[in-house]
Scaffold this motif. Structure first.
Motif, mmCIF file in Angstrom:
data_model
loop_
_atom_site.group_PDB
_atom_site.id
_atom_site.type_symbol
_atom_site.label_atom_id
_atom_site.label_comp_id
_atom_site.label_asym_id
_atom_site.label_seq_id
_atom_site.Cartn_x
_atom_site.Cartn_y
_atom_site.Cartn_z
ATOM 1 N N ASP A 155 0.827 -1.211 0.000
ATOM 2 C CA ASP A 155 0.000 0.000 0.000
ATOM 3 C C ASP A 155 0.862 1.262 0.000
ATOM 4 O OD1 ASP A 155 -2.340 -1.433 -0.058
ATOM 5 O OD2 ASP A 155 -2.606 -1.428 2.110
ATOM 6 N N TYR A 156 1.957 1.228 0.750
ATOM 7 C CA TYR A 156 2.869 2.378 0.750
ATOM 8 C C TYR A 156 3.466 2.576 -0.644
ATOM 9 C CZ TYR A 156 6.891 5.344 1.771
ATOM 10 O OH TYR A 156 7.813 6.378 1.758
ATOM 11 N N VAL A 157 3.848 1.488 -1.286
ATOM 12 C CA VAL A 157 4.410 1.571 -2.641
ATOM 13 C C VAL A 157 3.381 2.129 -3.618
ATOM 14 C CG1 VAL A 157 5.351 0.243 -4.576
ATOM 15 C CG2 VAL A 157 6.061 -0.281 -2.255
ATOM 16 N N LEU A 158 2.121 1.727 -3.441
ATOM 17 C CA LEU A 158 1.061 2.244 -4.305
ATOM 18 C C LEU A 158 0.994 3.760 -4.220
ATOM 19 C CD1 LEU A 158 -1.478 1.857 -6.084
ATOM 20 C CD2 LEU A 158 -2.792 1.567 -3.963
ATOM 21 N N ALA A 159 1.064 4.287 -2.999
ATOM 22 C CA ALA A 159 1.022 5.736 -2.821
ATOM 23 C C ALA A 159 2.237 6.407 -3.458
ATOM 24 C CB ALA A 159 0.946 6.081 -1.337
ATOM 25 N N VAL A 160 3.410 5.814 -3.268
ATOM 26 C CA VAL A 160 4.630 6.372 -3.868
ATOM 27 C C VAL A 160 4.518 6.374 -5.389
ATOM 28 C CG1 VAL A 160 7.111 6.033 -4.204
ATOM 29 C CG2 VAL A 160 6.118 5.735 -1.929
ATOM 30 N N ASN A 162 1.847 6.461 -7.240
ATOM 31 C CA ASN A 162 0.904 7.490 -7.688
ATOM 32 C C ASN A 162 1.512 8.886 -7.584
ATOM 33 O OD1 ASN A 162 -1.224 5.819 -8.453
ATOM 34 N ND2 ASN A 162 -2.052 5.731 -6.380
ATOM 35 N N LEU A 163 2.297 9.113 -6.545
ATOM 36 C CA LEU A 163 3.017 10.392 -6.443
ATOM 37 C C LEU A 163 4.016 10.549 -7.572
ATOM 38 C CD1 LEU A 163 3.540 10.678 -2.584
ATOM 39 C CD2 LEU A 163 2.451 12.401 -4.029
ATOM 40 N N ILE A 164 4.626 9.458 -7.990
ATOM 41 C CA ILE A 164 5.560 9.499 -9.114
ATOM 42 C C ILE A 164 4.867 10.052 -10.359
ATOM 43 C CG2 ILE A 164 6.757 7.999 -10.786
ATOM 44 C CD1 ILE A 164 7.647 6.303 -8.323
ATOM 45 N N CYS A 165 3.644 9.585 -10.603
ATOM 46 C CA CYS A 165 2.879 10.108 -11.751
ATOM 47 C C CYS A 165 2.691 11.612 -11.625
ATOM 48 C CB CYS A 165 1.513 9.426 -11.821
ATOM 49 S SG CYS A 165 1.561 7.675 -12.198
#
Length: 218
Positions: A155-160, A162-165
């Motif tokens: 879940d943390y990676v998912l947030a990261v 999405n921030l990358i986008c």
């Protein structure tokens, strides 16, 4: 599971008939079945059928618990995903925001379901090319998941990711670079952990979930 949607749909419809006959049309189990059936139709792109089932589920929850319950929030959040995929962005935004407010009121600011709503809103605003709004929600989702689960968590990676986008869209190149590296390192750790207990086929499927972020890194 890929290839089993029709079987799942058949079983949910069978369960729906049993629950309705034995417990009545307004039981919470009936609502849950309606929601699950709607989700399958939504995944298949059959949005009219999905909407009909979601609305029935929503009506039961509203009548039984009111509009402030976590179950109600889950259903309208799922509806928001459906409307997003249907390109009805006005309805999607409305339900994403409503679900977030209900969850925050019920659980406070640090809770997995609140983080899901924050992430959904952030992803929505990325799609709508509203990077300022997207950043506001995605950073909060990242902070909540880090607080609850630590950094080495999907879940943390998912947030990261999405921030990358968002960093890409706004030309924040230093943040983009550091976040790409962070995401890649965590994903490697997650795959290594998974290799200790997953079968070869299961591990292959798990690795495939990181394909898009690896492509983005390269």
């Amino acid at each position: 599971v890929i290839g089993l949607k029709e079987k799942a749909l058949s079983l949910y419809q069978e369960a729906l008939a049993v629950y309705t006959t034995n417990l009545g049309e307004n039981d919470i189990n009936v609502s849950a079945c309606l929601n699950n059936i709607a989700e399958i139709f939504s995944e298949k792109g059959q949005f009219e059928q999905a909407e009909n089932y979601y609305l029935k589920s929503k009506q039961i929850l509203e009548k039984t618990f009111g509009k402030g319950s976590p179950d109600y929030a889950m259903t309208i959040d799922n509806m928001a995903n459906m409307y997003f995929n249907k390109h009805d962005y006005k309805q999607a935004e409305k339900f994403y925001l409503e679900a977030f407010k209900i969850r925050e009121k019920n659980f406070g600011s640090v809770h997995p379901e609140v983080a899901i709503s924050l992430n959904n809103l952030g992803s929505f605003y990325i799609n709508q090319n509203q990077p300022k709004e997207a950043s506001h929600y995605l950073k909060q989702a990242k902070d909540v998941w880090e607080h609850l689960f630590g950094k080495v968590h999907p879940d943390y990676v998912l947030a990261v990711n999405n921030l990358i986008c968002n960093y890409w869209l706004t030309n924040q190149n230093e943040l983009l670079k550091s976040s790409l590296i962070e995401s890649n390192q965590i994903e490697k750790t997650l795959v290594l952990r998974a290799s200790r207990h997953l079968s070869e086929g299961e591990l292959s499927n798990y690795i495939r979930t990181f394909t898009s972020s690896l492509d983005r890194l390269f």
